[in-house]
Enzyme design. Structure first.
Site, PDB file in Angstrom:
ATOM      1  N   VAL A  43       2.510  52.538 -13.532  1.00 27.32           N
ATOM      2  CA  VAL A  43       2.847  52.634 -12.116  1.00 27.32           C
ATOM      3  C   VAL A  43       1.570  52.711 -11.276  1.00 27.32           C
ATOM      4  CG1 VAL A  43       3.110  55.165 -12.125  1.00 27.32           C
ATOM      5  CG2 VAL A  43       4.358  53.787 -10.449  1.00 27.32           C
ATOM      6  N   HIS A  92       5.487  46.483 -15.459  1.00 27.23           N
ATOM      7  CA  HIS A  92       5.099  47.889 -15.563  1.00 27.23           C
ATOM      8  C   HIS A  92       6.299  48.804 -15.612  1.00 27.23           C
ATOM      9  CE1 HIS A  92       5.906  49.889 -11.651  1.00 27.23           C
ATOM     10  NE2 HIS A  92       5.867  48.650 -11.168  1.00 27.23           N
ATOM     11  N   CYS A  93       6.063  49.979 -16.174  1.00 29.78           N
ATOM     12  CA  CYS A  93       6.986  51.104 -16.106  1.00 29.78           C
ATOM     13  C   CYS A  93       6.125  52.272 -15.625  1.00 29.78           C
ATOM     14  CB  CYS A  93       7.661  51.356 -17.453  1.00 29.78           C
ATOM     15  SG  CYS A  93       6.516  51.601 -18.831  1.00 29.78           S
ATOM     16  N   PHE A  94       6.481  53.514 -15.944  1.00 33.57           N
ATOM     17  CA  PHE A  94       5.631  54.626 -15.509  1.00 33.57           C
ATOM     18  C   PHE A  94       4.264  54.566 -16.185  1.00 33.57           C
ATOM     19  CE2 PHE A  94       9.380  56.913 -13.887  1.00 33.57           C
ATOM     20  CZ  PHE A  94       8.851  57.359 -12.688  1.00 33.57           C
TER      21      PHE A  94
END
Length: 162
Positions: A43, A92-94
């Site tokens: 993120v 993306h993710c976290f």
């Protein structure tokens, strides 16, 4: 009582989202190029507008239900087909370690005919901190089997028409 629980749950989710965004904005804010036009990150990368622009990233695939789109006027979100249009895609993710990695691995397996092992090695060489969870690895192993079956079927179809 249930309403209060929901309010507290939402406040905790909001706090955690802000905490992780701040953490990754400091320690993991540069995209890792997996191949031309395909980038992986956390993120923190998604909030680094200068880096996104510098790497010609035009589209962002967010692999986390609770993450928003910080620059909706500057980037297209959730449009994986952007590579064909000449721009780069950030997935993306976290943390950029499990969910988003799984998407990128599946993409490489399907579109670059890589085995799971080859895709893992390739992505790990570009982004060493990857760590897809066990459930995702099992899903990718099943995906690899289905790809193998489809490739074998396609080869047999090609052989019979000659």
């Amino acid at each position: 009582m249930a309403d209060m629980d929901e309010i507290y749950k939402n406040k905790i989710v909001t706090f955690l989202r802000a905490f992780y965004a701040a953490k990754y904005a400091k320690v993991d804010n540069m995209p890792c190029q997996i191949e031309p036009g395909l980038f992986l990150g956390s993120v923190g990368v998604a909030y680094n507008k200068d880096a996104l622009k510098n790497f010609n990233i035009t589209h962002i695939l967010v692999v986390a239900k609770s993450l928003g789109s910080p620059y909706p006027d500057d980037f297209h979100y959730k449009k994986i087909e952007a590579k064909a249009a000449g721009g780069g895609v950030l997935v993306h993710c976290f943390a950029g370690r499990s969910r988003s990695v799984t998407i990128v691995l599946a993409y490489l397996m399907k579109n670059r005919n890589m085995s799971l092992s080859e895709a893992l090695g390739h992505v790990k060489s570009k982004r060493p901190q990857i760590a897809p969870n066990e459930g995702f690895i099992l899903q990718l192993q099943n995906f690899e089997k289905s790809l193998g079956a489809n490739r074998t079927k396609n080869l047999n179809v090609g052989d019979s028409s000659q």
